[in-house]
Write a protein that holds these residues in place. Structure first.
Motif, PDB file in Angstrom:
ATOM      1  N   VAL A   1      29.659  43.856  27.669  1.00  0.00           N
ATOM      2  CA  VAL A   1      30.291  42.718  28.351  1.00  0.00           C
ATOM      3  C   VAL A   1      29.809  42.685  29.794  1.00  0.00           C
ATOM      4  CG1 VAL A   1      32.509  41.621  28.877  1.00  0.00           C
ATOM      5  CG2 VAL A   1      32.309  43.116  26.867  1.00  0.00           C
ATOM      6  N   ASP A   2      29.640  41.443  30.355  1.00  0.00           N
ATOM      7  CA  ASP A   2      29.236  41.352  31.760  1.00  0.00           C
ATOM      8  C   ASP A   2      30.444  41.452  32.653  1.00  0.00           C
ATOM      9  OD1 ASP A   2      30.538  38.934  31.630  1.00  0.00           O
ATOM     10  OD2 ASP A   2      28.718  37.717  31.681  1.00  0.00           O
ATOM     11  N   GLU A   3      30.187  41.280  33.970  1.00  0.00           N
ATOM     12  CA  GLU A   3      31.273  41.470  34.926  1.00  0.00           C
ATOM     13  C   GLU A   3      32.329  40.388  34.832  1.00  0.00           C
ATOM     14  OE1 GLU A   3      29.992  40.908  38.966  1.00  0.00           O
ATOM     15  OE2 GLU A   3      28.286  39.701  38.295  1.00  0.00           O
ATOM     16  N   HIS A   4      31.994  39.262  34.154  1.00  0.00           N
ATOM     17  CA  HIS A   4      32.963  38.175  33.988  1.00  0.00           C
ATOM     18  C   HIS A   4      33.696  38.275  32.652  1.00  0.00           C
ATOM     19  CE1 HIS A   4      31.228  36.425  37.578  1.00  0.00           C
ATOM     20  NE2 HIS A   4      30.005  36.419  37.002  1.00  0.00           N
ATOM     21  N   ARG A   5      33.570  39.425  31.948  1.00  0.00           N
ATOM     22  CA  ARG A   5      34.227  39.720  30.680  1.00  0.00           C
ATOM     23  C   ARG A   5      33.679  38.875  29.541  1.00  0.00           C
ATOM     24  NH1 ARG A   5      40.376  38.965  32.159  1.00  0.00           N
ATOM     25  NH2 ARG A   5      40.544  39.104  29.871  1.00  0.00           N
ATOM     26  N   THR A   6      32.433  38.346  29.719  1.00  0.00           N
ATOM     27  CA  THR A   6      31.803  37.584  28.645  1.00  0.00           C
ATOM     28  C   THR A   6      30.984  38.522  27.788  1.00  0.00           C
ATOM     29  OG1 THR A   6      31.698  35.612  30.044  1.00  0.00           O
ATOM     30  CG2 THR A   6      30.236  35.678  28.106  1.00  0.00           C
TER      31      THR A   6
ATOM     32  N   LEU B   1      36.875  47.314  35.206  1.00  0.00           N
ATOM     33  CA  LEU B   1      36.257  46.403  36.165  1.00  0.00           C
ATOM     34  C   LEU B   1      36.356  46.937  37.583  1.00  0.00           C
ATOM     35  CD1 LEU B   1      37.373  42.920  34.760  1.00  0.00           C
ATOM     36  CD2 LEU B   1      35.161  44.076  34.522  1.00  0.00           C
ATOM     37  N   ARG B   2      37.149  47.987  37.785  1.00  0.00           N
ATOM     38  CA  ARG B   2      37.230  48.612  39.099  1.00  0.00           C
ATOM     39  C   ARG B   2      36.310  49.814  39.185  1.00  0.00           C
ATOM     40  NH1 ARG B   2      42.840  47.440  38.296  1.00  0.00           N
ATOM     41  NH2 ARG B   2      43.291  49.632  37.812  1.00  0.00           N
ATOM     42  N   GLY B   3      35.434  49.934  38.186  1.00  0.00           N
ATOM     43  CA  GLY B   3      34.434  50.990  38.202  1.00  0.00           C
ATOM     44  C   GLY B   3      34.900  52.314  37.633  1.00  0.00           C
ATOM     45  N   ARG B   4      35.939  52.331  36.863  1.00  0.00           N
ATOM     46  CA  ARG B   4      36.467  53.564  36.280  1.00  0.00           C
ATOM     47  C   ARG B   4      36.459  53.473  34.753  1.00  0.00           C
ATOM     48  NH1 ARG B   4      41.928  54.368  39.951  1.00  0.00           N
ATOM     49  NH2 ARG B   4      40.878  54.502  42.001  1.00  0.00           N
TER      50      ARG B   4
ATOM     51  N   ALA C   1      18.070  51.268  30.898  1.00  0.00           N
ATOM     52  CA  ALA C   1      17.633  50.055  30.198  1.00  0.00           C
ATOM     53  C   ALA C   1      18.788  49.093  30.026  1.00  0.00           C
ATOM     54  CB  ALA C   1      17.050  50.433  28.830  1.00  0.00           C
ATOM     55  N   THR C   2      19.982  49.612  29.817  1.00  0.00           N
ATOM     56  CA  THR C   2      21.151  48.735  29.663  1.00  0.00           C
ATOM     57  C   THR C   2      21.433  48.013  30.958  1.00  0.00           C
ATOM     58  OG1 THR C   2      22.097  50.264  28.026  1.00  0.00           O
ATOM     59  CG2 THR C   2      23.599  48.708  29.067  1.00  0.00           C
ATOM     60  N   ARG C   3      21.360  48.771  32.105  1.00  0.00           N
ATOM     61  CA  ARG C   3      21.617  48.133  33.400  1.00  0.00           C
ATOM     62  C   ARG C   3      20.587  47.038  33.686  1.00  0.00           C
ATOM     63  NH1 ARG C   3      20.760  52.235  36.300  1.00  0.00           N
ATOM     64  NH2 ARG C   3      18.690  51.663  37.092  1.00  0.00           N
TER      65      ARG C   3
ATOM     66  N   VAL D   1      29.242  49.591  33.659  1.00  0.00           N
ATOM     67  CA  VAL D   1      27.797  49.648  33.912  1.00  0.00           C
ATOM     68  C   VAL D   1      27.596  49.302  35.392  1.00  0.00           C
ATOM     69  CG1 VAL D   1      25.550  48.706  33.344  1.00  0.00           C
ATOM     70  CG2 VAL D   1      27.287  48.931  31.560  1.00  0.00           C
ATOM     71  N   LEU D   2      27.056  50.246  36.155  1.00  0.00           N
ATOM     72  CA  LEU D   2      26.922  50.084  37.612  1.00  0.00           C
ATOM     73  C   LEU D   2      25.471  49.825  37.994  1.00  0.00           C
ATOM     74  CD1 LEU D   2      29.189  53.108  38.654  1.00  0.00           C
ATOM     75  CD2 LEU D   2      29.877  50.733  38.311  1.00  0.00           C
ATOM     76  N   ASP D   3      25.291  48.949  39.033  1.00  0.00           N
ATOM     77  CA  ASP D   3      23.922  48.733  39.545  1.00  0.00           C
ATOM     78  C   ASP D   3      23.580  49.832  40.525  1.00  0.00           C
ATOM     79  OD1 ASP D   3      25.379  48.183  41.812  1.00  0.00           O
ATOM     80  OD2 ASP D   3      24.969  46.025  41.804  1.00  0.00           O
ATOM     81  N   LEU D   4      22.423  49.711  41.193  1.00  0.00           N
ATOM     82  CA  LEU D   4      21.972  50.749  42.104  1.00  0.00           C
ATOM     83  C   LEU D   4      22.872  50.879  43.330  1.00  0.00           C
ATOM     84  CD1 LEU D   4      18.123  50.143  41.978  1.00  0.00           C
ATOM     85  CD2 LEU D   4      19.461  51.873  40.758  1.00  0.00           C
TER      86      LEU D   4
END
Length: 533
Positions: A90-95, A117-120, A58-60, A140-143
């Motif tokens: 936070v989104d991928e743009h750090r907002t 932000l590097r997925g770790r 749900a978060t994704r 938070v990773l997408d599919l």
């Protein structure tokens, strides 16, 4: 006036203080370890909360569809569920899309050295509301596995007071056990110290040591203490002087100190020694030895030494005087007997027999005197032997000089010593031979290899087996009688004189008794003797 603590009390107080310091240190270490463990635990719990919200589908979907309302509800729910201080999405743009802190919405979230932000996932330390806190950031990773945002969770670290409260149950247990063991051990140590010091306080012990040293070094007798291994544990200045040993004698054995065999034998004797006379470094010492017993166990011995050299010289002079007196008495008695014989012969009209009797005794005395003076050139010793002939005649003992005897004139001191030795040995031999079937005593004198050799043989019963060395100790005698307690002096005096000069005296029992005394002659006296000879 404030009363000072006893030695046991001081030790107890000191140990209690040390225990308290140690306990404070233990408490500090325990609290620090508790706080350190709490920090690690808070970091793990923050990371678990972040993974919980970031891995939710749900978060994704809410981030992909901009479902801000759901994200805020999820942030609040996660904070409540995990008792977190703050939860931010936070989104991928750090907002900042959602946060339990409303003033952060729409702002740019600082990530510092985070690798989120590097997925770790990443966890570390940060600050929340002015307090140190653990922070965890989970992507938070997408599919397709691409990072579309991340969740940041803060958990405040406990304060020192909170850490102390957490550690208090265990800490009280540790402190209680340590205090009981420490104080109990301190009491035992204090009790043992008090028992070992016999209840004396430091000032009293210091006073005893000072008085002991003053007394030990102030008395005129030498004192030597030995342990069971023969090492010196106590020695005073007089003993060092009498034995001529180094001043650093403590802890060293008698052999290491170069103490003579006779003195060592007296000091290390297993039994009690009373007034035993020994020769040491040109002196005559009287030794009294007593074992030291503590609580029924022997721990060593203490020996007193008295210098009796002057008394020995006086005794030697008295012995010589006694010899002269005895000889004069014997001569007077013999002279009276012969005068009576001559008077009786004249009264009965046997004048010719009286003349022959005078010639016989005159010839016999002249022959012995000639034999003595021909072999012994020292006048003191020759006179002594001639005088002893009268004493021998009174006892019915034949006194003769060995044919191989040859003694030159000696120095005054050596002559006196040799005369004392000869006089005592001849007296002892005459008394022994006077009870034998064949009554004779033979004296041999000579100067051999720088030593005056005195050999006295007799026809008596001989020295009992096993007493060849014991007979030279003061008070030891093979004779019995009313005056047995006064015997055993002459031979001990001979032994002392010989050993004092560096010589020796021995006794054997083969066909009677044979006593051999050797008195070394110093180089200067020997040169003078050889010149006179």
């Amino acid at each position: 006036m404030t009363r000072r603590l006893s030695l046991a009390g001081q030790l107890l107080a000191l140990q209690v203080i040390i225990i308290c310091v140690v306990l404070v240190g233990v408490a500090a270490v325990t609290v620090a370890q508790t706080i350190q463990g709490a920090h690690e635990n808070e970091g793990r719990r923050a990371l678990a909360a972040g993974e919980f919200i970031a891995n939710a589908r749900a978060t994704r979907e809410a981030i992909e569809e901009s479902g801000v309302r759901y994200l805020r509800i999820a942030a609040l729910s996660t904070r409540t569920a995990f008792d977190a201080a703050s939860v931010t999405i936070v989104d991928e743009h750090r907002t900042v899309l959602a946060s339990t802190e409303s003033d952060l919405l729409g702002t740019r979230f600082p990530i510092g050295e985070s690798t989120v932000l590097r997925g770790r996932s990443w966890s570390g330390e940060g600050s929340w509301d002015g307090r140190p806190a653990a922070i965890a950031m989970v992507p938070v990773l997408d599919l397709d596995g691409e990072t579309i945002g991340f969740a940041a969770v803060y958990r405040a670290f406990p304060s020192v007071g909170e850490g102390l409260v957490r550690a208090l149950p265990n800490l009280l247990t540790y402190l209680g056990l340590a205090s009981a063991i420490g104080i109990g051990g301190s009491l035992l140590v204090a009790r043992r110290v008090k028992r070992q010091t016999l209840g004396l306080e430091p000032a009293e012990i210091t006073g005893l040591v000072e008085h002991r040293d003053a007394m030990l070094h102030g008395i005129r007798e030498g004192i030597v203490g030995l342990d069971l291994r023969g090492r010196v544990t106590l020695v005073n200045d007089e003993a060092i002087r009498l034995l001529r040993i180094p001043g650093d004698a403590l802890g060293r054995t008698l052999e290491d100190l170069g103490v003579g065999e006779e003195v060592s034998d007296a000091l290390l004797a297993g039994e009690v020694e009373q007034d035993r006379a020994v020769a040491s470094a040109g002196r005559v010492l009287v030794v009294n030895r007593r074992p030291i017993v503590n609580r029924g166990r022997e721990i060593g011995s203490v020996t007193t030494l008295r210098d009796r050299t002057e008394l020995l010289e006086l005794r030697r002079e008295l012995v010589l005087t006694r010899h002269v007196t005895d000889t004069l008495r014997a001569q007077a008695h013999e002279f009276d007997n012969r005068l009576h014989t001559i008077a009786g012969l004249i009264e009965i009209g046997e004048g010719d027999e009286a003349v022959r009797f005078v010639h016989r005794i005159s010839s016999s005395r002249s022959e012995f005197s000639a034999a003595v003076t021909g072999a012994v050139r020292d006048p003191s010793i020759a006179a002594l032997l001639i005088a002893k002939a009268s004493q021998a005649a009174e006892l019915g003992v034949a006194l003769r000089i060995a044919p191989d005897s040859s003694l030159p004139v000696l120095g005054d001191e050596l002559s006196a010593d040799v005369a004392t030795v000869v006089g005592n040995l001849v007296d002892n031999a005459l008394e022994a031979a006077s009870t034998a079937p064949q009554r004779w005593v033979e004296v041999s004198l000579g100067l051999v290899d720088g030593e005056v050799d005195v050999v006295v043989r007799d026809s008596g019963p001989g020295v009992p087996p096993g007493m060849e060395r014991e007979i030279f100790r003061r008070g030891v005698s093979t004779k019995h009688g009313e005056q047995a307690g006064e015997r055993g002096i002459g031979l001990s005096l001979v032994h002392l004189i010989c050993t004092r000069r560096g010589g020796d005296v021995t006794a054997t029992a083969v066909g009677g008794s044979t006593f051999t005394a050797r008195l070394p002659v110093d180089a200067e006296t020997l040169d003078e003797t050889l010149v006179d000879a």
